[in-house]
Design an enzyme around this catalytic site. Structure first.
Site, PDB file in Angstrom:
ATOM      1  N   GLU A 172      -3.626   7.518  13.265  1.00 52.41           N
ATOM      2  CA  GLU A 172      -2.434   8.348  13.459  1.00 52.41           C
ATOM      3  C   GLU A 172      -2.760   9.828  13.380  1.00 52.41           C
ATOM      4  O   GLU A 172      -2.245  10.634  14.167  1.00 52.41           O
ATOM      5  CB  GLU A 172      -1.360   7.986  12.430  1.00 52.41           C
ATOM      6  CG  GLU A 172      -0.786   6.587  12.581  1.00 52.41           C
ATOM      7  CD  GLU A 172       0.126   6.438  13.793  1.00 52.41           C
ATOM      8  OE1 GLU A 172       0.381   7.431  14.481  1.00 52.41           O
ATOM      9  OE2 GLU A 172       0.579   5.304  14.038  1.00 52.41           O
ATOM     10  N   ASP A 229      -3.098  -2.473  22.063  1.00 49.65           N
ATOM     11  CA  ASP A 229      -2.689  -1.665  23.220  1.00 49.65           C
ATOM     12  C   ASP A 229      -3.613  -0.533  23.665  1.00 49.65           C
ATOM     13  O   ASP A 229      -4.220  -0.580  24.732  1.00 49.65           O
ATOM     14  CB  ASP A 229      -1.267  -1.141  23.008  1.00 49.65           C
ATOM     15  CG  ASP A 229      -1.048  -0.488  21.640  1.00 49.65           C
ATOM     16  OD1 ASP A 229      -2.032  -0.240  20.922  1.00 49.65           O
ATOM     17  OD2 ASP A 229       0.124  -0.210  21.300  1.00 49.65           O
ATOM     18  N   THR A 250      -2.996   8.753  23.851  1.00 48.30           N
ATOM     19  CA  THR A 250      -1.950   7.747  23.642  1.00 48.30           C
ATOM     20  C   THR A 250      -0.722   8.317  22.954  1.00 48.30           C
ATOM     21  O   THR A 250       0.278   7.617  22.818  1.00 48.30           O
ATOM     22  CB  THR A 250      -2.515   6.548  22.859  1.00 48.30           C
ATOM     23  OG1 THR A 250      -1.668   5.417  23.057  1.00 48.30           O
ATOM     24  CG2 THR A 250      -2.646   6.870  21.379  1.00 48.30           C
ATOM     25  N   GLU A 260       7.283   4.151  25.554  1.00 47.45           N
ATOM     26  CA  GLU A 260       6.410   3.412  26.474  1.00 47.45           C
ATOM     27  C   GLU A 260       7.070   3.046  27.798  1.00 47.45           C
ATOM     28  O   GLU A 260       6.414   3.057  28.857  1.00 47.45           O
ATOM     29  CB  GLU A 260       5.890   2.146  25.790  1.00 47.45           C
ATOM     30  CG  GLU A 260       4.915   2.404  24.664  1.00 47.45           C
ATOM     31  CD  GLU A 260       5.602   2.810  23.360  1.00 47.45           C
ATOM     32  OE1 GLU A 260       4.924   3.376  22.478  1.00 47.45           O
ATOM     33  OE2 GLU A 260       6.826   2.563  23.222  1.00 47.45           O
ATOM     34  N   ARG A 281      -2.190  12.191  16.761  1.00 49.74           N
ATOM     35  CA  ARG A 281      -1.105  13.177  16.659  1.00 49.74           C
ATOM     36  C   ARG A 281      -1.633  14.578  16.342  1.00 49.74           C
ATOM     37  O   ARG A 281      -1.274  15.540  17.032  1.00 49.74           O
ATOM     38  CB  ARG A 281      -0.103  12.751  15.586  1.00 49.74           C
ATOM     39  CG  ARG A 281       0.512  11.386  15.843  1.00 49.74           C
ATOM     40  CD  ARG A 281       1.766  11.172  15.032  1.00 49.74           C
ATOM     41  NE  ARG A 281       2.062   9.749  14.857  1.00 49.74           N
ATOM     42  CZ  ARG A 281       3.250   9.257  14.542  1.00 49.74           C
ATOM     43  NH1 ARG A 281       4.278  10.066  14.378  1.00 49.74           N
ATOM     44  NH2 ARG A 281       3.429   7.952  14.379  1.00 49.74           N
TER      45      ARG A 281
END
Length: 552
Positions: A179, A312, A532, A446, A183
């Site tokens: 994360e 994913d 992503t 998404e 980010r």
């Protein structure tokens, strides 16, 4: 529309009274001004027209776009594009949808939670997830590039000032490596490449260096969690046999390649390339990559395979690593297309009602469930279709369109027209959540991400129509006075709110909506690859300079 016919400069009515040319010009000019203001204030859509005239009308912007600091952004383009309302075919400026949404989300965060990681929009206070330890400002860093792209100059400058003065990674706290990478590192890298501000490069490299101890395992597969001060790592206690997670250790490649490029330290690139070496030594059940891998033994954990949660973005980064390398990373390319073939063979199915979905695989048995997270795959498959081996480009575009349709159906079949966290295809049910803990919506991006990719590659207007449906649903059900909140049940006509404005709502959902209704040369795909978390990173050309505005 009507056109005013030119009148002669004399002989009005029956008086044959001659008027001077100056007086005629004055009359015409006065009539024009009267008509304009009459249209603005009295036509049915006058409020929309006013917002465009007096605030920010994308319809009248020129093709020359400058960044908040006056510099040219990474790509130029006229964003005076409109989306059609499916019901009445009114043309609605993107300014009237995406920009005010970002403005409301950002202003609310700034008013009630400035410096906190996220916002609680109902209770109007800050919110912090343990994913970030005691690092602060996730929403600020996540939103930097969206603010820049939308030309929100004052807001971008305020965010930059906060980063300069307050963003601190010297914390004695445990963070999620995944994360924090997507980010914070991703957000800082993107802000640097778009704006050229050195502080973003420095902060990205500093944080990247603090994440390197996570790779101190016997295989080099990183830990999921890391104490930034002590350098001690561990994995999630719930993960199979102390395993690392495919989507976590497999979603570092793009950012770490850029960290090596910008810092000159090749250790970043070496760490992520070693992950591939470990994976390539392993047997893959039916060509599939299980979600769990033990970082000490180097062996798979449970044979659970998903293109949604836990899996994913690993597949996404294989494709994007090839694209970001200017299509020189042949290993990444082969791994992506081989895994996609295995997914199509073993996981992709069609319901009795004709909906194509991607199931999950558990020890050889299929669970006919598809997560909201899995809906990114439509965009991924479309993005990779052009490079597909053999004559599979058309087939992959058809597959991408079918997945986009299924994900749209998961929205259309709810009361709120917002999609559930997961939906099923069993027991006579199609594209509907059947379990209460799968009915929530947390402002995820998404589905809109796939609409954006499908629009770029096909220009089929239905993708913009579907995007506009999502805008209307977000405004109707998620917008509150203090920002935007997720909802706990998309099948309830009067749902309760979860009181969290996720940082990815500003980083991803609103950015993808903006790009869905923008021209194709706004962050074009041949120059930029999105991580992503929707942070655009430039394609790394051979022997190019490190200066950000020359990196494409």
């Amino acid at each position: 529309h009507w056109v005013r016919k030119p009148r002669p400069p004399h002989c009005f009515l029956a008086t044959s009274f001659r008027l001077t040319e100056k007086f005629i010009l004055l009359l015409v000019f006065s009539a024009f001004i009267t008509l304009c203001f009459g249209a603005i204030f009295f036509l049915p859509d006058s409020s929309k027209l006013l917002s465009g005239v007096f605030f920010r009308s994308s319809a009248v912007e020129t093709n020359t776009r400058t960044g908040p600091d006056g510099s040219e952004p990474g790509s130029a383009g006229n964003d005076g594009v409109y989306c059609r309302n499916k019901q009445n075919h009114l043309k609605v400026s993107i300014t009237m949808a995406c920009f005010p949404m970002m403005k409301h989300a950002w202003d609310s965060y700034r008013r009630y939670a400035w410096g906190s990681n996220e916002l609680r929009p109902v209770s109007k206070q800050g919110h912090s997830s343990n994913l970030f330890g005691s690092i602060k400002g996730a929403t600020i860093v996540d939103a930097l590039d969206t603010l820049f792209i939308m030309e929100m100059s004052e807001e971008f400058n305020a965010a930059t000032e906060w980063v300069e003065k307050n963003l601190d990674f010297n914390v004695n706290a445990e963070v999620s490596v995944f994360e924090v990478n997507i980010r914070f590192v991703g957000g800082l890298l993107s802000a640097y490449y778009l704006s050229g501000k050195e502080v973003f490069r420095q902060k990205a490299v500093e944080l990247g260096e603090k994440l390197l101890p996570a790779f101190r395992t016997s295989t080099g597969i990183p830990w999921a969690l890391l104490n930034l001060k002590s350098g001690v790592g561990r994995n999630w206690p719930w993960a199979s046999g102390g395993s690392s997670i495919l989507a976590e250790y497999g979603t570092l490649h793009l950012e770490f390649m850029h960290l090596s490029k910008l810092s000159g330290n090749q250790e970043f690139a070496q760490k992520v390339m070693n992950i591939r070496k470990v994976l390539n030594r392993l047997d893959k059940p039916q060509g599939l990559y299980p979600n769990y891998l033990n970082p000490n033994s180097g062996q798979w954990g449970q044979h659970h395979v998903s293109v949604g949660g836990l899996g994913d973005s690993f597949y996404e980064y294989l494709l994007k690593a090839w694209l970001m390398s200017d299509k020189t990373d042949e290993e990444g390319k082969k791994m992506y297309y081989d895994s996609l073939q295995a997914i199509e063979t073993s996981l992709i199915r069609k319901s009795s009602g004709g909906l194509t979905y991607i199931a999950e695989w558990k020890g050889g048995l299929l669970e006919h469930k598809m997560g909201h997270l899995t809906c990114f795959a439509g965009g991924m498959i479309a993005l990779g279709a052009d490079g597909a081996p053999g004559d599979k480009t058309g087939h992959q575009m058809e597959l991408a369109a079918e997945i986009a349709r299924t994900c749209h159906e998961s929205y259309a079949r709810t009361a709120l027209k917002l999609g559930p966290e997961a939906f099923r295809f069993d027991g006579g049910v199609e594209a509907i959540a059947t379990r209460q803990n799968e009915k929530y919506f947390i402002l995820r991006p998404e589905v809109i991400e796939t609409y954006m990719y499908m629009w770029r590659f096909t220009h089929d207007p239905k993708y913009r129509e579907w995007g506009w449906e999502a805008v209307q649903a977000l405004e109707r059900h998620c917008k509150v006075e203090g920002g935007y909140s997720g909802v706990r049940d998309v099948y309830s006509s009067n749902p309760s709110l979860d009181d969290v404005q996720q940082s990815f709502f500003l980083a991803e959902t609103l950015k993808y909506l903006y790009l869905l209704f923008s021209e194709d040369d706004q962050l074009p795909f041949d120059h930029w690859v999105f991580n992503t978390e929707a942070h655009p990173l430039p394609v790394i050309r051979k022997e190019q300079t490190d200066r950000p505005n020359e990196v494409e």
